[in-house]
Design a protein around this motif. Structure first.
Motif, PDB file in Angstrom:
ATOM      1  N   PHE A  55       0.833  -1.204   0.000  1.00 36.83           N
ATOM      2  CA  PHE A  55       0.000   0.000   0.000  1.00 36.83           C
ATOM      3  C   PHE A  55       0.865   1.251   0.000  1.00 36.83           C
ATOM      4  CE2 PHE A  55      -2.201   3.390   2.276  1.00 36.83           C
ATOM      5  CZ  PHE A  55      -3.397   3.460   1.580  1.00 36.83           C
ATOM      6  N   GLU A 200      -6.386 -10.136   3.271  1.00 37.52           N
ATOM      7  CA  GLU A 200      -6.243  -8.687   3.260  1.00 37.52           C
ATOM      8  C   GLU A 200      -7.598  -7.995   3.078  1.00 37.52           C
ATOM      9  OE1 GLU A 200      -3.421  -7.778   0.242  1.00 37.52           O
ATOM     10  OE2 GLU A 200      -1.685  -8.377   1.451  1.00 37.52           O
ATOM     11  N   GLY A 201      -8.464  -8.577   2.247  1.00 46.93           N
ATOM     12  CA  GLY A 201      -9.801  -8.006   2.100  1.00 46.93           C
ATOM     13  C   GLY A 201     -10.586  -8.050   3.395  1.00 46.93           C
ATOM     14  N   TRP A 204      -9.170  -5.347   5.696  1.00 50.16           N
ATOM     15  CA  TRP A 204      -9.565  -4.014   5.264  1.00 50.16           C
ATOM     16  C   TRP A 204     -11.011  -3.713   5.652  1.00 50.16           C
ATOM     17  CZ3 TRP A 204      -8.246   0.654   3.879  1.00 50.16           C
ATOM     18  CH2 TRP A 204      -9.134   1.443   3.151  1.00 50.16           C
ATOM     19  N   THR A 207     -11.368  -3.396   9.481  1.00 47.83           N
ATOM     20  CA  THR A 207     -10.735  -2.190  10.012  1.00 47.83           C
ATOM     21  C   THR A 207     -11.562  -0.948   9.719  1.00 47.83           C
ATOM     22  OG1 THR A 207      -8.535  -3.181   9.754  1.00 47.83           O
ATOM     23  CG2 THR A 207      -8.648  -0.779   9.965  1.00 47.83           C
ATOM     24  N   VAL A 208     -12.003  -0.807   8.476  1.00 46.77           N
ATOM     25  CA  VAL A 208     -12.778   0.382   8.104  1.00 46.77           C
ATOM     26  C   VAL A 208     -14.113   0.425   8.837  1.00 46.77           C
ATOM     27  CG1 VAL A 208     -13.924   1.566   6.197  1.00 46.77           C
ATOM     28  CG2 VAL A 208     -11.660   0.580   5.859  1.00 46.77           C
ATOM     29  N   ASN A 294     -15.032 -10.744  -1.309  1.00 48.61           N
ATOM     30  CA  ASN A 294     -13.861 -11.050  -0.495  1.00 48.61           C
ATOM     31  C   ASN A 294     -14.160 -12.097   0.570  1.00 48.61           C
ATOM     32  OD1 ASN A 294     -11.784  -9.524  -1.573  1.00 48.61           O
ATOM     33  ND2 ASN A 294     -12.506  -7.657  -0.595  1.00 48.61           N
TER      34      ASN A 294
END
Length: 374
Positions: A55, A200-201, A204, A207-208, A294
């Protein structure tokens, strides 16, 4: 030299071998939990470091080696900061609670009387009588053992992570040695990228959505006046990575402590209703739009994975249950003998949905990727 053993290739025999391998693997991860738990957490942190590194490389002009160092520092500091925040927050909470113990006892007695009257019980026990029936020493011993286990486990996680980072340099050479053929090597890399992309999806999305939930929950708790609002906000963010149980803790624990803090039931009711609305909006409107393909996993599988890995690896297993299910589905979908298991794990019968996310939906379903005949 003896010729290699020829394994049966019929569908029934192959599926039987897969089932036996799954059972044997489950027994292995259970008996080797003390060794595998910190290793699994270290691999999880390694995936986070690699994702953060890419990233930074894609979004900033930072060189590759500096991006890797920055990602490593951020993840390690975040790991230890999380432990420190929870520990310090818990100590501050108990210090404040000990300072207002005189007011908590009568409040608990009042709550117990009110609840007892709802069920028609006239002679309700007091809080001190209920506490006297508990073996406080045993609970303190369990808590101390768990705290010691967290510290020891954190040290082992860092040791495993250091060795994993050191072994990354030879990963490509090992891959070439394991798969000399370019086609087979490309297929192995495709599986690896699919597994990494799924994890990772998941990170993400969680976390968001966790940040959004915590922001709204913090505003609500500060508006009500709940003590230690920052501590409870961080707890909500951390437990958000645990499916099912995380939402229950986030939506119920702060209102329960509001019952003790306030003389009226209204602040607890406002917290309960407000947190449930926040979690409902996040779980039914925000997360499904962000997840896409995901996390194409059946909800029953998510629940069973939580129960299984929680039983095998404890709290760490609960945190890793969904990523491990994503990894299992991606790997099982690669082989004809185990693809039926990947289909059962998937939410819509398409275990390859994540890998084919860039294609139109109709095309993905007409021409799905074919599993390898192994």
């Amino acid at each position: 030299m003896r010729s290699p053993i020829s394994l049966p290739t019929s569908t029934v025999a192959r599926n039987a071998l897969v089932a036996v391998a799954v059972v044997a693997s489950g027994a292995a991860v259970y008996w080797l939990a003390d060794i595998l738990t910190p290793l699994a957490m270290a691999i999880f942190l390694l995936i986070m470091i690699d994702g953060l590194k890419r990233f930074i490389e894609e979004r900033t002009p930072v060189p590759s080696h500096l991006a890797g160092a920055a990602a490593l520092i951020v993840v390690i500091l975040g790991f230890f900061a999380s432990i420190a925040i929870i520990a310090n927050g818990a100590l501050n909470f108990f210090d404040e609670a000990s300072g207002v113990t005189a007011g908590i006892g009568p409040r608990l007695d009042q709550i117990i009387r009110d609840v007892s009257l709802l069920f028609g019980v006239e002679a309700a026990p007091t809080a001190s009588e209920l506490v006297a029936q508990l073996d406080i020493r045993s609970y303190l011993a369990v808590f101390a053992k768990q705290a010691q286990g967290v510290v020891t486990g954190s040290v082992f996680v860092m040791i495993y992570l250091a060795f994993l980072l050191a072994s990354q340099a030879g990963f490509r050479r090992k891959l070439v040695g394991m798969f000399p053929d370019r086609t087979a090597r490309g297929e192995a890399l495709e599986v690896f990228h699919r597994v990494r992309g799924g994890v990772e999806g998941y990170l993400w999305v969680q976390t968001v959505t966790g940040v959004l939930i915590c922001a709204a929950a913090w505003i609500l708790m500060r508006a009500v006046g709940l003590q230690n609002a920052e501590f409870w906000t961080f707890v909500i963010f951390i437990v958000g990575f645990i499916p099912v149980l995380g939402g229950a803790v986030a939506g119920l624990v702060p209102p329960l402590f509001a019952l003790v803090q306030f003389e009226s039931y209204w602040p607890a009711a406002i917290l309960l209703i407000g947190l449930q609305i926040i979690l409902f909006i996040s779980g039914n409107l925000i997360q499904p739009r962000m997840q896409g393909d995901n996390q194409n996993i059946d909800p029953v599988v998510v629940l069973l994975s939580l129960a299984f890995w929680g039983k095998v690896w404890g709290v760490v297993g609960m945190f890793l249950s969904t990523p491990l299910a994503v990894m299992a589905m991606a790997i099982l979908a690669e082989f004809k003998g185990s693809r039926w298991m990947a289909i059962l794990l998937s939410g819509d019968g398409e275990p390859y949905a994540d890998a084919e996310a860039e294609k139109p939906s109709a095309q993905r379903r007409v021409n799905p990727p074919q599993p390898k005949d192994r």
